[in-house]
Motif scaffolding. Sequence first.
Motif, short mmCIF file in Angstrom:
data_model
loop_
_atom_site.label_atom_id
_atom_site.label_comp_id
_atom_site.label_asym_id
_atom_site.label_seq_id
_atom_site.Cartn_x
_atom_site.Cartn_y
_atom_site.Cartn_z
N MET A 162 46.82 163.58 -21.50
CA MET A 162 45.90 162.73 -22.29
C MET A 162 44.98 161.85 -21.54
O MET A 162 44.01 161.34 -22.14
N ASP A 163 45.18 161.80 -20.33
CA ASP A 163 44.35 161.07 -19.50
C ASP A 163 43.09 161.41 -19.62
O ASP A 163 41.93 160.60 -19.43
N TYR A 164 42.82 162.96 -19.59
CA TYR A 164 41.35 163.42 -19.97
C TYR A 164 40.57 162.96 -21.28
O TYR A 164 39.51 162.72 -21.14
N TRP A 165 41.49 162.68 -22.32
CA TRP A 165 40.78 162.20 -23.60
C TRP A 165 40.36 160.62 -23.33
O TRP A 165 39.54 160.43 -23.82
N ASP A 166 41.26 159.88 -22.40
CA ASP A 166 41.20 158.67 -22.45
C ASP A 166 39.63 158.35 -21.59
O ASP A 166 38.76 157.64 -21.86
N VAL A 167 39.63 159.24 -20.36
CA VAL A 167 38.23 159.30 -19.67
C VAL A 167 37.06 159.65 -20.61
O VAL A 167 35.98 159.18 -20.44
N ALA A 168 37.27 160.67 -21.36
CA ALA A 168 36.07 161.37 -22.39
C ALA A 168 35.74 159.89 -23.47
O ALA A 168 34.57 159.54 -23.41
N LEU A 169 36.67 159.41 -23.87
CA LEU A 169 36.45 157.93 -24.83
C LEU A 169 35.84 157.11 -23.89
O LEU A 169 35.00 156.40 -24.61
N LYS A 170 36.17 156.80 -22.88
CA LYS A 170 35.34 155.63 -22.13
C LYS A 170 34.07 156.15 -21.88
O LYS A 170 33.14 155.30 -21.50
N ASP A 197 17.05 143.14 -14.57
CA ASP A 197 17.17 144.58 -15.02
C ASP A 197 17.83 145.22 -13.87
O ASP A 197 18.90 146.09 -14.15
N GLN A 198 17.67 145.07 -12.72
CA GLN A 198 18.08 145.89 -11.54
C GLN A 198 19.53 145.27 -11.32
O GLN A 198 20.60 146.37 -11.31
N LEU A 199 19.81 144.20 -11.52
CA LEU A 199 21.43 143.85 -11.47
C LEU A 199 22.27 144.26 -12.63
O LEU A 199 23.39 144.58 -12.17
N GLN A 200 21.51 144.35 -13.65
CA GLN A 200 22.20 144.86 -15.09
C GLN A 200 22.57 146.32 -14.69
O GLN A 200 23.53 146.85 -15.03
N ASN A 201 21.58 147.10 -14.04
CA ASN A 201 21.82 148.62 -13.73
C ASN A 201 23.16 148.67 -12.79
O ASN A 201 24.00 149.50 -12.92
N TYR A 202 23.23 147.82 -11.85
CA TYR A 202 24.09 147.91 -10.87
C TYR A 202 25.55 147.48 -11.39
O TYR A 202 26.62 148.46 -11.07
N ILE A 203 25.37 146.51 -12.14
CA ILE A 203 26.88 145.92 -12.39
C ILE A 203 27.29 146.83 -13.77
O ILE A 203 28.41 147.16 -13.54
N LEU A 204 26.52 147.39 -14.45
CA LEU A 204 26.64 148.40 -15.49
C LEU A 204 27.21 149.53 -14.97
O LEU A 204 28.39 150.16 -15.32
N GLY A 205 26.91 150.14 -13.75
CA GLY A 205 27.27 151.28 -13.20
C GLY A 205 28.70 151.09 -12.59
O GLY A 205 29.48 152.14 -12.71
N GLY A 206 28.92 149.60 -12.13
CA GLY A 206 30.01 149.46 -11.51
C GLY A 206 31.27 149.25 -12.31
O GLY A 206 32.46 149.59 -12.17
N ILE A 207 31.04 148.71 -13.68
CA ILE A 207 31.84 148.58 -14.72
C ILE A 207 32.35 150.07 -15.09
O ILE A 207 33.40 150.25 -15.18
N ILE A 208 31.28 150.69 -15.43
CA ILE A 208 31.83 151.98 -16.19
C ILE A 208 32.62 152.99 -15.04
O ILE A 208 33.44 153.57 -15.38
N GLY A 209 32.03 152.94 -13.84
CA GLY A 209 32.76 153.58 -12.99
C GLY A 209 33.98 153.22 -12.40
O GLY A 209 35.00 153.96 -12.05
N GLY A 210 34.16 151.78 -12.58
CA GLY A 210 35.69 151.34 -12.07
C GLY A 210 36.49 151.43 -13.17
O GLY A 210 37.68 151.21 -12.76
N THR A 211 36.31 151.25 -14.20
CA THR A 211 37.16 151.52 -15.49
C THR A 211 37.50 152.90 -15.93
O THR A 211 38.56 152.99 -16.45
N ILE A 212 36.51 153.68 -16.02
CA ILE A 212 36.89 155.19 -16.55
C ILE A 212 37.95 155.76 -15.88
O ILE A 212 38.69 156.34 -16.41
N TYR A 213 38.08 155.43 -14.49
CA TYR A 213 39.33 156.27 -13.90
C TYR A 213 40.50 155.32 -13.57
O TYR A 213 41.52 155.90 -13.01
N ASN A 214 40.62 154.39 -14.17
CA ASN A 214 41.52 153.40 -14.10
C ASN A 214 42.44 153.47 -15.46
O ASN A 214 42.14 153.11 -16.49
N SER A 215 43.66 154.30 -15.39
CA SER A 215 44.39 154.55 -16.62
C SER A 215 44.95 153.15 -17.08
O SER A 215 45.48 153.16 -18.22
#
Length: 381
Positions: A162-170, A197-215
Amino acid sequence: MKLYSLQFIEHTFSFTTYIYSLLTAFIALILISTGIFYYRNRSNPRFRTLFILVSLIGALIIGVQTSRLIDQQNSDSKTGQTVQLLRNIAKEKHVSPTKVYANSNTLNDGMTIKINQKYYTVNFNSDLTSYNLQETKLVNKPQLVNKDDFSIGQSGFSSSAMDYWDVALKFIVGLITVVLQINLSGKGNLAPSNAVDQLQNYILGGIIGGTIYNSQITNLQFIIIMLIWSVIVFAIKFLTSQNNILNRLINGSPQVLISNGMVNVSRALKNGMTASELAFKLRINGINSFKEVKNATLEQNGQLTITTFDDEAIRYPIISDGQINELAIKREKLTEADILKMLDERQISLENIYLAQMNNNQLDIVKYPRKSKKNNMYFQR
């Protein structure tokens, strides 16, 4: 707590392996059929996109099922050890294997086993090569699961799939958040126009990347995190739009590096612009000599806006979002008092102005829309 019979454990894993293999073969058949359909209709571009989409979905499902099958095979080897242990215990206790239950399909220290009406805790040594049984009592009566209770939904003890579904939902939550931020900010894309805007892009990418794979981070927690960041972003946008000093502090302001063919070296160095970088930016704009440049302004996003002597001068807003642009009025050789006098003559207050520019010594004004009480519509006067 659930206790599974020996027959349930054996049946479950043989059935699950069969299902995974069958599903993988079925998806492969769909991919082949789609490929044949696309080949026959390859002149239609819509079918190409459909074929790519189906292929990607099929490859994803096959990858997931293959991963499950590999995990299942690894688990089966551990399950075989558990089955052998339960059979040995049944033989040792002189009971039928149908009377033996366990709460796990893999060997682990402290696992619970039921033999007839008694419950035991299994204690293993460090390498799981020996064990001893210790009679114990349970706080609550366990639920016994037999072979007859088998269903597809109980085709395994692990929920890792079910981790795959969690990743998909995130991913979906992250995509929706990005789209909403783009649309609500009115930008149309993620190309940065200033430091925020530049800071927003960096942090947004970090938030999504850091939480998607954290179960350990649930989907609800992920949504809350994205909402917190969105609140921060739009709060900064609001504050910078209300205060020129804060806006210049955070986003910076346009800097004139070349004026009438003269390079302001100290200003260029202050903004980190080396001579080679300045020459490069001039070349990509088709300019070979800085003497051809009437005005070259370093914008907040790092781009160089250039006008030559043959071009019309770039006019920056005198007033934007109800605030006077001090740099712009200096370029027009005006003062703040001059602007306020112009507005007073036209009986327009500064806070009601959305945008204003000088054109032929006249101040062209665009006001904020006001609401009509009659038809409840917004219009500009």
